[in-house]
Design a protein around this motif. Structure first.
Motif, PDB file in Angstrom:
ATOM      1  N   CYS A  18       0.857  -1.181   0.000  1.00 54.23           N
ATOM      2  CA  CYS A  18       0.000   0.000   0.000  1.00 54.23           C
ATOM      3  C   CYS A  18       0.899   1.240   0.000  1.00 54.23           C
ATOM      4  O   CYS A  18       1.658   1.450   0.935  1.00 54.23           O
ATOM      5  CB  CYS A  18      -0.870  -0.029   1.261  1.00 54.23           C
ATOM      6  SG  CYS A  18      -1.758   1.500   1.517  1.00 54.23           S
ATOM      7  N   CYS A  49      -4.242   0.034  -4.322  1.00 54.19           N
ATOM      8  CA  CYS A  49      -4.652  -0.582  -3.065  1.00 54.19           C
ATOM      9  C   CYS A  49      -6.003  -0.003  -2.658  1.00 54.19           C
ATOM     10  O   CYS A  49      -6.237   1.197  -2.773  1.00 54.19           O
ATOM     11  CB  CYS A  49      -3.602  -0.278  -1.995  1.00 54.19           C
ATOM     12  SG  CYS A  49      -4.103  -0.813  -0.358  1.00 54.19           S
ATOM     13  N   CYS A  99      -7.445  -0.479   0.490  1.00 50.86           N
ATOM     14  CA  CYS A  99      -7.633  -0.605   1.942  1.00 50.86           C
ATOM     15  C   CYS A  99      -8.418   0.600   2.481  1.00 50.86           C
ATOM     16  O   CYS A  99      -8.624   1.584   1.771  1.00 50.86           O
ATOM     17  CB  CYS A  99      -6.279  -0.726   2.639  1.00 50.86           C
ATOM     18  SG  CYS A  99      -5.367   0.821   2.736  1.00 50.86           S
ATOM     19  N   CYS A 109      -6.662   3.887   2.139  1.00 46.96           N
ATOM     20  CA  CYS A 109      -6.678   4.401   0.756  1.00 46.96           C
ATOM     21  C   CYS A 109      -8.050   4.982   0.416  1.00 46.96           C
ATOM     22  O   CYS A 109      -8.150   6.004  -0.252  1.00 46.96           O
ATOM     23  CB  CYS A 109      -6.272   3.309  -0.241  1.00 46.96           C
ATOM     24  SG  CYS A 109      -4.484   3.005  -0.235  1.00 46.96           S
TER      25      CYS A 109
HETATM   26 ZN    ZN Z   1      -3.925   1.048   0.944  1.00 40.68          ZN
END
Ligand code: ZN
Ligand code: GAL
Length: 715
Positions: free
Chosen positions: A131, A171, A173, A176
């Motif tokens: 990430c 990414c 996540c 993010c």
């Molecule tokens: Zn991320």
């Protein structure tokens, strides 16, 4: 012909060499694979010298060897390698190791692992899969980068920093997602603006709270194409932020060492023109699929990639990686046939590379890339064809040292923009395969076949200095671009537009009021309808009896047929099929001192060849040199204030003769043959035989993969 070299007087070349100019011949070197075999380093250095390797790239994936446990440093092996290389006259490009992380890091800090678009977290697995937003990954990377920079930043072997490796990927996540929303808040200011820009009134997509906005996935949110576009921009922004952090880390200890990162040519995931300003040098990794198509076709594809990367900084670039023989990840792993390595690598130099570097120096015994080509194979010695051809190229690069730093200037450019590619790819219709990438390369090939140097630039680029710009399928038009194109044409530029142009703005909203949208007035036409054709349907382009280029004939076309109404433009050719037969398909519109051409279909390659040849002739850009360029011979020109360097490469199967540049005779040699005999170094030939044909001027004979590099003084 080797003997050519012996006959050649090297005085002038040597003078230039003394000025320290040198092309890099190098390789990725991973001694950390061989730490239990100390004799290998000495053996490698011995063979590097034989292969004329003057630079190696170290440390690309060496994190686990440098920091085997968190905070536990192990630099001894790298100290030794750097010192031994330096003692043997080999320079180092040192990488930051963030391209692959050690297992301890993934275990201790699982938040650094990338989350895929289906919201599943990746396992430790491969490389380049972290990430970029993760503060932890940034922090750990910064720490090791600073350690490296502090320790080696002043090492005399160090020539450049190679930042990470082939940045790419995204990414999804939670962090993010949150950062994406911040990015959108900055861009749009309010949800109302965002809803408008993304046209969320369709299909009940209106967002009422920022928290409702999420990254796109193939299962759902790709429904909003504006969102998908902004997500890609965000991913590039995160990548750049991460890269900039790494650059700051190495610069804090070694401010004068240039930085580069290896980019993958026209790779669609990262908008490279956004990264370029942070770099001192642009670099490319390229693995042309020789053998998949004819050498000429593969060479044109490769040339395009080099031109994309060179155009990022409009300066010499580095060919950071290529294979000396085969590639293991392609459908078919084909070794390069004899002579191809030299021709393929000199092509990169012809397009402006100041280096030829390989992945990798010594073949791995195991793991992912054990079958990938390397200079030293599993046999472990230098008595192989691949080694010999590599060494031969190294020798040639040494002789061509004076080319380093010379520019590859282009009067012609292709507009090729990442946002445009993303928008076209993501759009549902007007047909599934838009043939964008193919079309761009067809125009490119037609321009290159005429021996024109070509820049490949994004929409934001400064257009000064170009005489012709081809902008195939300029579907997405950014703000400010129409004005720039108008000014370009007004001042005498020639602009070539095609079907599927001027359709959407930066947010993928269709222009209102008729296509090609903001280019309508400039092109002098209105495109009322767009027909798309099935593969078995043929279009036809029929030249008008009186047309401004003197085109005469009927050519094929494919995939698109636009229904065009003339406004201020004139028809130069018409459709020869379908219900719009007889309506304009090629138009021209004089505007100021320049002209806009609009081609309302995907023309056959024959047509493009003919069209561009006539166009350049009308612009007086075709010299004898261009006119007489044999088919499938590539010509590229590099130059500095004193000399032009003409690189000719024969990609065809036949021997061919070529006309050497007229100005060459101004150097005092009557014919290349005589020049050669007299020991004049102005003609440098590889695998070329010289033929002198009485009365026919100066001629060279190039066999398949034959390459000639000719130096001509400039006045
Ligand atoms: Zn991320
Ligand atoms: C590149 C990569 C190298 C190596 C090479 C093999 O994309 O940067 O590390 O994997 O491919 O072709």
């Amino acid at each position: 012909m080797e003997k050519g070299w012996e006959k050649t007087d090297r005085r002038k070349t040597d003078e230039k060499k003394r000025n320290g100019k040198k092309l890099i011949h190098g390789a990725d070197y991973y001694p950390e694979q061989w730490l239990d075999r100390p004799e290998i380093l000495e053996e490698d250095i011995r063979m590097m010298k034989l292969a004329h390797i003057n630079t190696v790239t170290l440390g690309v994936f060496a994190w686990a060897a440098l920091e085997p446990r968190e905070g536990n440093w192990s630099f001894g092996w790298l100290d030794e390698v750097m010192d031994r290389l330096y003692a043997n006259g080999i320079s180092v490009i040192l990488a930051t190791p963030s391209g692959a992380r050690p297992a301890w890091l993934a275990k201790a800090y699982p938040e650094v692992l990338r989350v895929a678009e289906d919201r599943q977290k990746n396992l430790y697995g491969m490389r380049m899969n972290h990430c970029y937003t993760s503060p932890r990954y940034r922090e750990l990377t910064r720490r090791i980068d600073e350690k490296l920079a502090g320790r080696y930043g002043r090492h005399p072997a160090l020539k450049a920093w190679h930042i990470s490796n082939e940045y790419h990927g995204e990414c999804h996540c939670d962090l993010c997602q949150e950062t994406f929303r911040e990015f959108l808040k900055r861009k749009y200011g309010s949800l109302e603006n965002l809803n408008q820009a993304w046209w969320t009134g369709f299909w009940s997509k209106t967002f009422m709270e920022w928290e409702q906005v999420e990254s796109p996935s193939s299962r759902g949110e790709r429904a909003i194409q504006g969102l998908a576009l902004d997500w890609k921009r965000f991913v590039t922004a995160q990548t750049k932020e991460f890269m900039d952090m790494e650059i700051r880390a190495v610069r804090s200890y070694a401010p004068d060492i240039p930085v580069t990162t290896n980019m993958i040519g026209s790779f669609i995931e990262v908008d490279y023109p956004r990264l370029a300003p942070s770099l001192d040098i642009a670099s490319i990794d390229l693995y042309p699929e020789w053998g998949k198509e004819s050498p000429w076709k593969v060479a044109m594809k490769a040339g395009f990639e080099y031109d994309v990367i060179r155009s990022l900084k409009k300066k010499p670039f580095l060919l950071m990686e290529t294979t000396p023989s085969m590639t293991n990840w392609t459908e078919v792993g084909k070794p390069k046939s004899p002579g191809l390595h030299r021709a393929g690598c000199l092509q990169a130099v012809a397009h402006g590379a100041d280096s030829v570097q390989y992945f990798q120096w010594r073949k791995s015994r195991g793991a992912f890339e054990k079958f990938h080509g390397a200079v030293v194979g599993h046999s472990g010695h230098e008595h192989t064809r691949v080694f010999r051809e590599t060494a031969q190229l190294g020798d040639i690069l040494e002789r061509l040292g004076e080319v380093a730093g010379t520019e590859h200037q282009s009067g012609t450019a292709i507009l090729y923009d990442w946002s445009n590619r993303w928008a076209l790819n993501g759009s549902v219709g007007p047909r599934q395969n838009k043939y964008y990438e193919e079309t761009v390369r067809e125009h490119y090939t037609a321009l290159r076949s005429l021996g024109m140097n070509v820049d490949v630039i994004e929409e934001g680029e400064n257009l000064e200095g170009y005489r012709l710009i081809a902008a195939p399928m300029l579907y997405l038009i950014k703000e400010g671009v129409p004005g720039k194109l108008e000014a370009f044409v007004e001042k005498g530029g020639i602009l070539v537009l095609t079907c599927l142009s001027g359709i959407v703005d930066e947010n993928d909203l269709c222009f209102q009021g008729g296509f090609p949208g903001p280019l309508r007035e400039l092109a002098g036409i209105w495109v009322e309808e767009l027909d798309t054709l099935y593969p078995e349907e043929q279009g036809r382009i029929v030249s008008m009896p009186e047309n401004s280029l003197g085109l005469q004939g009927i050519w094929g076309s494919r995939d698109y047929g636009e229904v065009i109404h003339l406004e201020t433009a004139r028809a130069e050719a018409v459709h020869g099929t379908s219900w719009y037969q007889g309506m304009p398909v090629l138009t021209s519109h004089q505007s100021g001192a320049g002209c806009v051409w609009y081609l309302g279909t995907r023309a056959s390659e024959d047509f493009l060849d003919c069209f561009y040849e006539k166009l350049f002739s009308s612009m007086e850009m075709m010299s004898e040199r261009h006119r007489r360029l044999p088919k499938e011979v590539e010509l590229s020109v590099r130059r500095d204030e004193s000399f032009s360097y003409y690189f000719y490469i024969n990609w065809g199967e036949e021997n061919c003769r070529l006309e050497i540049p007229e100005q060459a005779e101004l150097l005092g040699a009557e014919t290349p043959e005589e020049a050669f005999m007299k020991g004049n170094s102005d003609v440098e030939l590889f695998d070329a035989e010289i033929l002198y044909c009485q009365g026919e001027g100066k001629r060279l004979l190039l066999g398949p993969f034959g390459t000639a590099v000719i130096r001509v003084a400039r006045f």
